[in-house]
Scaffold this active site. Structure first.
Site, PDB file in Angstrom:
ATOM      1  N   LYS A 116      33.174  28.385  47.461  1.00  0.00           N
ATOM      2  CA  LYS A 116      34.304  27.679  48.034  1.00  0.00           C
ATOM      3  C   LYS A 116      34.929  28.471  49.179  1.00  0.00           C
ATOM      4  O   LYS A 116      34.774  29.686  49.191  1.00  0.00           O
ATOM      5  CB  LYS A 116      35.320  27.381  46.950  1.00  0.00           C
ATOM      6  CG  LYS A 116      36.206  28.573  46.592  1.00  0.00           C
ATOM      7  CD  LYS A 116      37.227  28.183  45.570  1.00  0.00           C
ATOM      8  CE  LYS A 116      38.202  29.287  45.357  1.00  0.00           C
ATOM      9  NZ  LYS A 116      39.143  29.551  46.389  1.00  0.00           N
ATOM     10  N   HIS A 140      33.817  31.545  40.733  1.00  0.00           N
ATOM     11  CA  HIS A 140      33.758  32.834  40.030  1.00  0.00           C
ATOM     12  C   HIS A 140      34.421  32.787  38.654  1.00  0.00           C
ATOM     13  O   HIS A 140      34.156  33.631  37.816  1.00  0.00           O
ATOM     14  CB  HIS A 140      34.284  33.979  40.905  1.00  0.00           C
ATOM     15  CG  HIS A 140      35.775  34.121  40.959  1.00  0.00           C
ATOM     16  ND1 HIS A 140      36.559  33.411  41.814  1.00  0.00           N
ATOM     17  CD2 HIS A 140      36.622  34.904  40.247  1.00  0.00           C
ATOM     18  CE1 HIS A 140      37.827  33.758  41.629  1.00  0.00           C
ATOM     19  NE2 HIS A 140      37.908  34.662  40.681  1.00  0.00           N
ATOM     20  N   LYS A 169      33.468  34.610  34.432  1.00  0.00           N
ATOM     21  CA  LYS A 169      34.344  35.427  33.584  1.00  0.00           C
ATOM     22  C   LYS A 169      33.921  35.307  32.128  1.00  0.00           C
ATOM     23  O   LYS A 169      33.648  34.211  31.641  1.00  0.00           O
ATOM     24  CB  LYS A 169      35.808  34.974  33.732  1.00  0.00           C
ATOM     25  CG  LYS A 169      36.418  35.290  35.105  1.00  0.00           C
ATOM     26  CD  LYS A 169      37.874  34.886  35.163  1.00  0.00           C
ATOM     27  CE  LYS A 169      38.423  34.949  36.567  1.00  0.00           C
ATOM     28  NZ  LYS A 169      38.969  36.232  36.950  1.00  0.00           N
ATOM     29  N   ASP A 175      42.880  25.551  46.647  1.00  0.00           N
ATOM     30  CA  ASP A 175      42.400  26.919  46.460  1.00  0.00           C
ATOM     31  C   ASP A 175      42.077  27.204  44.991  1.00  0.00           C
ATOM     32  O   ASP A 175      41.146  27.943  44.692  1.00  0.00           O
ATOM     33  CB  ASP A 175      43.492  27.895  46.954  1.00  0.00           C
ATOM     34  CG  ASP A 175      43.052  29.351  46.951  1.00  0.00           C
ATOM     35  OD1 ASP A 175      41.904  29.618  47.339  1.00  0.00           O
ATOM     36  OD2 ASP A 175      43.857  30.218  46.559  1.00  0.00           O
ATOM     37  N   HIS A 194      38.800  26.268  40.052  1.00  0.00           N
ATOM     38  CA  HIS A 194      38.898  27.110  38.852  1.00  0.00           C
ATOM     39  C   HIS A 194      39.525  26.382  37.657  1.00  0.00           C
ATOM     40  O   HIS A 194      38.979  26.391  36.551  1.00  0.00           O
ATOM     41  CB  HIS A 194      39.710  28.376  39.155  1.00  0.00           C
ATOM     42  CG  HIS A 194      39.216  29.152  40.334  1.00  0.00           C
ATOM     43  ND1 HIS A 194      37.881  29.267  40.644  1.00  0.00           N
ATOM     44  CD2 HIS A 194      39.873  29.865  41.283  1.00  0.00           C
ATOM     45  CE1 HIS A 194      37.748  30.017  41.728  1.00  0.00           C
ATOM     46  NE2 HIS A 194      38.948  30.388  42.136  1.00  0.00           N
ATOM     47  N   LYS A 225      51.366  31.222  43.042  1.00  0.00           N
ATOM     48  CA  LYS A 225      51.442  32.618  43.489  1.00  0.00           C
ATOM     49  C   LYS A 225      52.890  33.088  43.418  1.00  0.00           C
ATOM     50  O   LYS A 225      53.814  32.295  43.386  1.00  0.00           O
ATOM     51  CB  LYS A 225      50.930  32.730  44.922  1.00  0.00           C
ATOM     52  CG  LYS A 225      49.462  32.334  45.040  1.00  0.00           C
ATOM     53  CD  LYS A 225      48.744  33.115  46.108  1.00  0.00           C
ATOM     54  CE  LYS A 225      47.301  32.679  46.255  1.00  0.00           C
ATOM     55  NZ  LYS A 225      46.396  33.221  45.246  1.00  0.00           N
TER      56      LYS A 225
HETATM   57  C1  BG6 Z   1      40.344  32.811  44.504  1.00  0.00           C
HETATM   58  C2  BG6 Z   1      41.497  32.292  45.316  1.00  0.00           C
HETATM   59  O1  BG6 Z   1      39.344  31.845  44.390  1.00  0.00           O
HETATM   60  O2  BG6 Z   1      40.802  33.162  43.215  1.00  0.00           O
HETATM   61  C3  BG6 Z   1      42.616  33.315  45.397  1.00  0.00           C
HETATM   62  O3  BG6 Z   1      41.047  31.975  46.629  1.00  0.00           O
HETATM   63  C4  BG6 Z   1      43.012  33.753  44.000  1.00  0.00           C
HETATM   64  O4  BG6 Z   1      43.743  32.773  46.088  1.00  0.00           O
HETATM   65  C5  BG6 Z   1      41.796  34.170  43.204  1.00  0.00           C
HETATM   66  O5  BG6 Z   1      43.933  34.834  44.129  1.00  0.00           O
HETATM   67  C6  BG6 Z   1      42.155  34.441  41.757  1.00  0.00           C
HETATM   68  O6  BG6 Z   1      41.040  34.965  41.090  1.00  0.00           O
HETATM   69  P1  BG6 Z   1      41.212  35.920  39.830  1.00  0.00           P
HETATM   70  O7  BG6 Z   1      39.809  36.204  39.391  1.00  0.00           O
HETATM   71  O8  BG6 Z   1      41.943  37.123  40.309  1.00  0.00           O
HETATM   72  O9  BG6 Z   1      41.997  35.147  38.825  1.00  0.00           O
END
Ligand code: BG6
Length: 491
Positions: free
Chosen positions: A141, A171, A175, A228, A233, A337
């Site tokens: 993405k 990603h 996890k 985002d 996610h 955030k």
């Molecule tokens: C990313 C986003 O995909 O995931 C970021 O673009 C975000 O904005 C991040 O901070 C969060 O990932 P994690 O693994 O730290 O929860």
């Protein structure tokens, strides 16, 4: 067969911050294929030595210090080769190709470049004769900013690669705790009979962050929390939590079950968007005792801040999956955030029986609640009711917890989400990758929220940095007689 991993954008942010550290972990775990070559391709010329130094500096920042050793670095770095080249231009790529390409090797290409040049890169790879049936392509993405733009990007990718060759990374699927959802649900038979609208009151999925957008402002301003985080996610976590058992733990079966969930997600009608969604933007405040600027006050070196930006840094949605298992169970999702804590979790709130045998005067009878903590302090906690110890008359109740924190039972993981995903590409296993149909369906749902925000003119509500989010987010729950689960570390 030997493996060549070509990282296009090989000295970019993603490659340096995430990919090389994850690959180092493969080495550390003894999972690096024998004879692999990692080819970092970048447009800017540099010596192999300078390139290695750069990777080493970022590696040391990116991995746990206790896992770094010079010896391991030597072994790892001996596999990394720098090649100057521009994959978006066939002529330039042809020159680079001659420095490393071997048609007898298994080629895996990671496009760590902006999606607007994916199409050109695919064409160049094809024109340079670097695409065979066995070639695999990794992308991640943002895959568009709407269903329409995703379809355009996907068309470019699929004019060169088949769906079987495409590995779309989210990603979160790499996890441990997200994968553990599959184990929790399908390897523990006690949960399955309860996992439905008959026994579950509601579900919460939260991914809260303390970080702000910092110098990603320009990118983020075009993106926002919904695109985002939620489109990918949170939705992926939702799918794994809600899907039917796949026939097998295989890519097609798992992806089809996730897709069915996505196709049953109720599209939020434009006239319900104000009732069912929350759009927030952080204002100046304090996070962890430190004063931090508001979203519109962030310093951006390269771009002007648009003082009227309505980009959401927080989004909450009351969703519903309209199918036999889940209809009527509200699913509250939120992400943002500059909040008070960083945590990701799923809360399964069970229903309470309408009849109780316990004395009303001694009653603190709460329904069971399962909390699946994705990060940090990965683990699970089940709220159960106990008798208050002592001689009080009757059976007074109090809530207790069954806890299972993974860190207490497992050694510290020597890998991260990308390590697992990169290894799965090497193993040619698409189970933890997202299909085109899933991405498209997720965009369709998200597009509808944006359409509603646009037509109703719904603005982003300011919330102080370091708070739990906009007050309308609490109101979203309160009007249903519920509240967000606020977590303390290992509370
Ligand atoms: C990313 C986003 O995909 O995931 C970021 O673009 C975000 O904005 C991040 O901070 C969060 O990932 P994690 O693994 O730290 O929860």
């Amino acid at each position: 067969m030997k493996t060549d991993l070509l990282i296009v954008g090989g000295d970019g942010d993603l490659a340096l911050r995430k990919l090389y550290p994850s690959l180092y972990y493969l080495e550390l775990n003894n999972c690096m294929p024998e004879n692999i070559r990692i080819i970092g391709m970048a447009r800017t010329g540099q010596t192999q030595e300078v390139f290695h130094d750069k990777i080493k500096t970022w590696l040391k920042k990116g991995i746990d210090a206790e896992f770094y050793s010079e010896e391991m670095w030597e072994t790892f770095s001996s596999k990394i080769q720098f090649v100057q080249g521009d994959a978006s231009n066939a002529e330039a790529l042809a020159k680079a190709r001659d420095q490393f390409y071997d048609a007898n090797n298994q080629l895996i290409v990671y496009l760590a470049i902006p999606p607007m040049i994916f199409g050109k890169a695919c064409k160049s790879l094809e024109e340079c004769g670097m695409v065979q049936d066995s070639t695999r392509l990794i992308v991640e993405k943002p895959l568009g900013d709407s269903r329409e733009s995703f379809l355009a990007i996907n068309e470019e990718l699929s004019s060169t690669f088949t769906e079987r060759q495409l590995f779309r990374i989210d990603h979160y699927l790499g996890k441990e705790t997200v994968q553990n959802l599959l184990a929790l649900r399908f390897a523990n038979d006690i949960f399955e009979p309860l996992w439905n609208s008959k026994y579950i009151d509601h579900i919460q999925i939260a991914v809260t962050e303390t970080v702000g957008v910092g110098n990603r402002w320009a990118f983020y301003n075009e993106t926002g929390a919904t695109r985002d985080m939620m489109q990918n996610h949170l939705i992926q976590v939702l799918c794994l939590m809600a899907m039917e058992p796949p026939a097998k733990l295989e890519a097609d079966a798992v992806r089809q079950e996730k897709l069915k969930v996505l196709n049953c997600l109720r599209l939020i009608p434009e006239d319900e968007v104000e009732e069912l969604t929350v759009r927030g933007q952080y204002a100046r405040g304090k996070v962890g005792g430190q004063e931090v600027p508001g979203y519109l006050e962030e310093e951006s070196e390269k771009y002007e801040i648009d003082p009227n930006s309505q980009t959401e840094t927080y989004v909450a949605v009351k969703a519903e999956i309209q199918n036999y298992r889940w209809s009527g169970v509200p699913i509250y999702m939120r992400t943002g955030k500059r909040l008070n804590t960083r945590h990701s979790e799923i809360v399964i709130q069970f229903k309470q029986s309408s009849h109780t045998i316990f004395d009303q005067n001694h009653r603190d009878h709460k329904a069971n609640r399962l909390i699946i903590r994705l990060q940090p302090d990965e683990g699970m906690r089940l709220r159960v009711m106990n008798k208050v110890s002592g001689l009080d008359a009757g059976i007074p109740l109090e809530a207790g917890c069954l806890n299972m924190w993974f860190a207490d039972h497992n050694p510290k993981p020597k890998h991260d989400a990308y390590t697992r995903l990169l290894l799965d590409v090497i193993r040619d296993d698409q189970t933890l990758f997202v299909s085109a149909a899933e991405v498209e369906a997720a965009w369709k749902w998200v597009d509808q929220i944006f359409a509603g925000w646009k037509s109703t003119g719904m603005k982003a509500e300011q919330y102080p940095a370091g708070s739990t989010g906009p007050s309308s987010s609490d109101a979203l729950m309160a009007k249903d007689g519920r509240e967000w689960h606020e977590t303390q570390d290992r509370e």
